[in-house]
Motif scaffolding. Structure first.
Motif, PDB file in Angstrom:
ATOM      1  N   CYS A   1     -25.454 -21.986 -12.137  1.00 16.49           N
ATOM      2  CA  CYS A   1     -25.828 -20.740 -11.328  1.00 16.49           C
ATOM      3  C   CYS A   1     -26.228 -19.720 -11.224  1.00 16.49           C
ATOM      4  O   CYS A   1     -26.116 -18.983  -9.972  1.00 16.49           O
ATOM      5  CB  CYS A   1     -25.125 -21.605 -10.134  1.00 16.49           C
TER       6      CYS A   1
ATOM      7  N   TYR B   1     -32.452 -20.575 -13.560  1.00 13.89           N
ATOM      8  CA  TYR B   1     -31.213 -21.259 -11.840  1.00 13.89           C
ATOM      9  C   TYR B   1     -31.205 -22.525 -11.431  1.00 13.89           C
ATOM     10  O   TYR B   1     -32.746 -23.172 -11.371  1.00 13.89           O
ATOM     11  CB  TYR B   1     -30.699 -19.921 -10.849  1.00 13.89           C
ATOM     12  N   HIS B   2     -30.159 -23.306 -11.458  1.00 12.18           N
ATOM     13  CA  HIS B   2     -30.008 -24.729 -10.601  1.00 12.18           C
ATOM     14  C   HIS B   2     -28.435 -24.900 -10.586  1.00 12.18           C
ATOM     15  O   HIS B   2     -27.873 -24.585 -11.230  1.00 12.18           O
ATOM     16  CB  HIS B   2     -30.707 -25.960 -11.571  1.00 12.18           C
ATOM     17  N   ARG B   3     -28.152 -26.078  -9.549  1.00 14.91           N
ATOM     18  CA  ARG B   3     -26.371 -25.197  -9.058  1.00 14.91           C
ATOM     19  C   ARG B   3     -25.877 -26.548 -10.051  1.00 14.91           C
ATOM     20  O   ARG B   3     -26.378 -27.265 -10.601  1.00 14.91           O
ATOM     21  CB  ARG B   3     -27.079 -26.181  -7.873  1.00 14.91           C
ATOM     22  N   CYS B   4     -24.949 -25.391 -10.002  1.00 14.97           N
ATOM     23  CA  CYS B   4     -23.543 -27.100 -11.192  1.00 14.97           C
ATOM     24  C   CYS B   4     -23.507 -28.042  -9.970  1.00 14.97           C
ATOM     25  O   CYS B   4     -23.666 -28.184  -8.929  1.00 14.97           O
ATOM     26  CB  CYS B   4     -22.332 -26.131 -11.590  1.00 14.97           C
TER      27      CYS B   4
ATOM     28  N   CYS C   1     -19.972 -28.497  -8.015  1.00 18.64           N
ATOM     29  CA  CYS C   1     -20.245 -27.783  -7.304  1.00 18.64           C
ATOM     30  C   CYS C   1     -20.233 -27.860  -5.220  1.00 18.64           C
ATOM     31  O   CYS C   1     -21.433 -28.673  -4.960  1.00 18.64           O
ATOM     32  CB  CYS C   1     -21.155 -26.189  -7.087  1.00 18.64           C
TER      33      CYS C   1
ATOM     34  N   GLU D   1     -21.294 -22.631  -3.302  1.00 17.28           N
ATOM     35  CA  GLU D   1     -21.977 -21.669  -4.845  1.00 17.28           C
ATOM     36  C   GLU D   1     -20.721 -20.597  -4.255  1.00 17.28           C
ATOM     37  O   GLU D   1     -20.143 -19.319  -4.379  1.00 17.28           O
ATOM     38  CB  GLU D   1     -22.702 -21.520  -4.686  1.00 17.28           C
TER      39      GLU D   1
ATOM     40  N   ARG E   1     -17.553 -19.468 -10.445  1.00 19.16           N
ATOM     41  CA  ARG E   1     -18.951 -18.741 -10.543  1.00 19.16           C
ATOM     42  C   ARG E   1     -18.577 -17.196 -10.009  1.00 19.16           C
ATOM     43  O   ARG E   1     -18.508 -16.347 -10.444  1.00 19.16           O
ATOM     44  CB  ARG E   1     -19.691 -18.842  -9.578  1.00 19.16           C
TER      45      ARG E   1
END
Length: 147
Positions: free
Chosen positions: A91, A97-100, A103, A106, A112
């Motif tokens: 993230c 980029y990619h969201r965890c 999560c 964020e 983070r």
């Protein structure tokens, strides 16, 4: 921690930057001078060539050379070519980029926030330090061996 492949890539870049004339360096010469396994070096040099950091010439006087000045090539650039994004969390990556997956939010993620500082400091150092600067400091091999 950086990978062994990244260490070898940086060592190869040092060898090319340290070349005193416009004569291309052969794979065998780089491998011997920087203690890099030849087969592994071949793969690394192909990646660096594909990404526009080095150029190769064929023939009897062929070999590899930097495509740009060592002043214009940073540690960050080489590491991204070889190991991918520099971010410690997906993230935080600027290039991948990619969201965890786990999560919730964020904006409120404490993990983070802390690692964002780590990522920014890391990028700052690696993207400001050129291959030429590392060579001028005289610490290139010592820096990599300490990893």
């Amino acid at each position: 921690m950086i990978s062994q492949k990244a260490k070898y890539a940086l060592r190869a870049m040092f060898a090319l930057a340290e070349a005193t004339d416009d004569t291309p360096l052969r794979i065998a010469d780089i491998a011997e001078a920087k203690a890099i396994p030849r087969k592994f070096l071949e793969q690394i040099l192909l990646e660096l060539k594909r990404q526009g950091l080095i150029v190769s010439r064929r023939g009897k006087m062929g070999g590899y050379q930097l495509l740009r000045s060592a002043d214009d090539i940073t540690f960050g650039e080489v590491l991204r070519v070889v190991d991918g994004p520099l971010a410690p969390l997906p993230c935080l990556s600027k290039t991948a980029y990619h969201r965890c997956e786990d999560c919730q939010d964020e904006a409120s993620c404490h993990i983070r926030r802390v690692f964002a500082n780590v990522a920014e400091a890391t990028r700052d150092v690696l993207d400001r330090t050129s291959i030429a600067e590392a060579i001028a400091s005289g610490q290139t091999e010592a820096m990599l061996d300490a990893q």
